[in-house]
Design a protein around this motif. Structure first.
Motif, mmCIF file in Angstrom:
data_model
loop_
_atom_site.group_PDB
_atom_site.id
_atom_site.type_symbol
_atom_site.label_atom_id
_atom_site.label_comp_id
_atom_site.label_asym_id
_atom_site.label_seq_id
_atom_site.Cartn_x
_atom_site.Cartn_y
_atom_site.Cartn_z
ATOM 1 N N ARG A 7 0.802 -1.227 0.000
ATOM 2 C CA ARG A 7 0.000 0.000 0.000
ATOM 3 C C ARG A 7 0.832 1.273 0.000
ATOM 4 O O ARG A 7 0.291 2.365 -0.113
ATOM 5 C CB ARG A 7 -0.970 -0.015 1.179
ATOM 6 N N PHE A 8 2.141 1.160 0.138
ATOM 7 C CA PHE A 8 3.003 2.346 0.127
ATOM 8 C C PHE A 8 3.896 2.407 -1.121
ATOM 9 O O PHE A 8 4.846 3.180 -1.171
ATOM 10 C CB PHE A 8 3.895 2.340 1.378
ATOM 11 N N GLN A 176 -2.331 8.062 4.003
ATOM 12 C CA GLN A 176 -1.302 7.107 3.576
ATOM 13 C C GLN A 176 0.052 7.460 4.199
ATOM 14 O O GLN A 176 0.768 6.591 4.709
ATOM 15 C CB GLN A 176 -1.188 7.103 2.045
ATOM 16 N N TYR A 180 2.170 5.347 6.827
ATOM 17 C CA TYR A 180 3.531 4.913 6.474
ATOM 18 C C TYR A 180 4.532 5.257 7.585
ATOM 19 O O TYR A 180 5.371 4.441 7.961
ATOM 20 C CB TYR A 180 3.989 5.550 5.160
#
Length: 369
Positions: A7-8, A176, A180
Motif C-alpha cells: 500500500r506504500f 497514507q 507509512y
C-alpha cells in the motif's frame, strides 16, 4: 519501478531489487546528464556538453554499476559525505545521542535550513554512533524530474505529496503518509521529517501544527486517543545549525523580492541549484543537537508543536555568526570570527545584507525567549 503489491509502493523508498534499475534510469536520463554538465562544467557546457555526456555515463556506470542494495548505496553516499564534510566544513559536531537508544526507532522532527544537508548531517551523526540511518521525508515539489525522484528514493527517501489539489485525494495522501510513518516506526526504521513545509528562510524555526495533525491522522482513524498516539511516535526534536548558510544570499533575495514586489518567481532548476549549493558551499561549523523524546499528556497539535519548538530553541548551537548578527554575547566572538563573517557578508548585495543578518540573528532571539 515499485510493484503495486504494497500500500506504500508509490511513496516508499526503493527496496534492494529496485536499486539497480533506478540507477540505470538515472544514468540514461538526458536531464540528469544536462544538470551535471551545467553545474559541474558550466564554463564549457555550451560547446563541449555533447562530448562530456557519454564520458559521464561511463563514469557513473563504473561507480554505480555494481550497487545492488540499499546498504551498498548508503556506503557510497557515506563516502560522498566524508569528502563533503572535509571540504566544506571547518568542524562537524553533534550532541544528545547519549539520551537515545540505538535499538529503538524515533520520529526525528527537525528544523529545516537546507534541502539535502539537514537529514544528511542527522544521518551522519547517527551513523557515527552506530545508530541505524533514517528514512527521509521529501516533498514531491522537489521531484519534478524523474531522475531526482529515483535518486532520492534509492537513498531512503519517501515522498510527501504536496501537489494534490482535490480534497479527497489530499485526504487520502495524508492518511497514507501518516500510516507509512507509523508503520515504519513500529517495524524497521526511524524517520526524519522537517518541522514545517519548506525551509525557514528567515532563520526563525517554528513547527507547523499541521505536521502534528498529519502524524495523528492514522491514530484518529484507529480511534486511539491523541495523547496516547503521540507517545507511541517517540518524537525527538532535532536542531541543525550552520555557522554559514551556503544558500543565505538566495534565501534573502526571495524574501527581499516578496517584501518589495509581493511575489517571487522561482526558476525551473532553482530547487536543484539549492541542493547543489547546499552540498558544495562552505558551511563553517555544523552542529546537530538531538533532544529528548517529548513526554507529556498533550491535548492538541499546538501543544506538541510548542514542546518541539522549546527543545529546538534550547538545544540550537549558536555560532559566532549568530552572535555577531544579533549583537549579543559578543565576548564569545573573536577578531578572526568578526573578520570571517565580514568577508562572507561582502559577497552579498548591500540591499540584501539586513535580511541576511536577521536570518542569523533569529536563532539567538529564539534561544533567549
Amino acid at each position: 519501478m515499485p510493484t503495486s503489491s504494497d500500500r506504500f509502493s508509490d511513496i516508499r523508498p526503493y527496496n534492494d531489487d529496485e536499486i539497480q534499475p533506478a540507477i540505470q534510469r538515472v544514468i540514461n536520463s538526458d536531464e540528469f546528464m544536462d544538470a551535471i554538465v551545467s553545474f559541474r562544467f558550466s564554463k564549457i557546457a555550451k560547446f563541449a556538453g555533447f562530448m562530456l555526456k557519454p564520458l559521464l555515463r561511463r563514469y557513473f556506470l563504473y561507480k554505480w554499476g555494481g550497487i545492488n542494495s540499499i546498504d551498498e548505496m548508503q556506503q557510497v553516499v557515506g563516502g560522498y559525505m566524508k569528502h563533503m564534510i572535509a571540504s566544506t566544513t571547518t568542524k562537524f559536531s553533534y550532541s544528545g545521542l547519549e539520551n537515545l537508544d540505538a535499538n529503538k526507532n524515533y520520529l526525528f522532527v527537525s528544523n529545516h535550513r537546507d534541502i539535502a544537508m539537514d537529514p544528511s548531517f542527522v544521518n551522519w551523526a547517527l551513523f557515527s554512533e552506530n545508530f541505524r540511518t533514517v528514512r527521509i521525508a521529501i516533498g514531491d515539489n522537489l521531484l519534478s524530474k524523474p531522475f531526482s525522484s529515483d535518486l532520492m528514493r534509492m537513498n531512503k527517501s519517501f515522498i510527501v505529496k504536496r501537489a494534490l489539489t482535490a480534497p479527497r485525494e489530499m485526504m487520502k495522501a495524508v492518511l497514507q503518509l501518516s500510516d507509512y510513518i507509523f508503520s515504519s516506526l513500529q517495524t524497521d526504521s526511524s524517520i526524519w521529517i522537517a518541522q514545517r513545509e519548506g525551509r525557514a528562510k528567515d532563520g526563525f524555526d517554528k513547527t507547523e501544527p499541521a505536521i502534528i495533525k498529519m502524524f495523528y491522522m492514522n491514530g484518529k482513524k484507529k480511534k486511539i486517543a491523541f495523547s496516547d498516539y503521540i507517545k507511541q511516535l517517540n518524537i525527538v526534536p532535532v536542531a541543525v545549525s550552520y555557522e554559514l548558510d551556503p544558500c543565505d544570499k538566495q534565501k534573502a533575495k526571495e524574501l527581499y523580492d516578496k517584501a518589495e514586489t509581493g511575489e517571487y518567481n522561482k526558476s525551473e532548476f532553482e530547487d536543484i541549484e539549492s541542493i547543489v549549493r547546499g552540498i558544495v558551499g562552505q558551511k563553517g561549523h555544523v552542529h546537530v543537537a538531538f533532544g529528548k523524546v517529548i513526554d507529556g499528556d498533550f491535548e492538541d497539535a499546538e501543544q506538541v508543536a510548542g514542546a518541539i519548538d522549546e527543545q529546538i530553541y534550547q538545544n540550537y548551537y549558536l555560532h559566532p555568526s549568530n552572535f555577531i548578527a544579533a549583537q549579543q554575547e559578543l565576548e564569545k566572538v573573536t577578531e578572526s570570527d568578526n573578520q570571517a563573517f565580514a568577508a562572507h557578508l561582502k559577497g552579498i548585495a548591500p540591499e540584501l545584507q539586513e535580511t541576511v543578518l536577521k536570518m542569523y540573528a533569529n536563532p539567538v532571539k529564539n534561544s533567549l525567549s
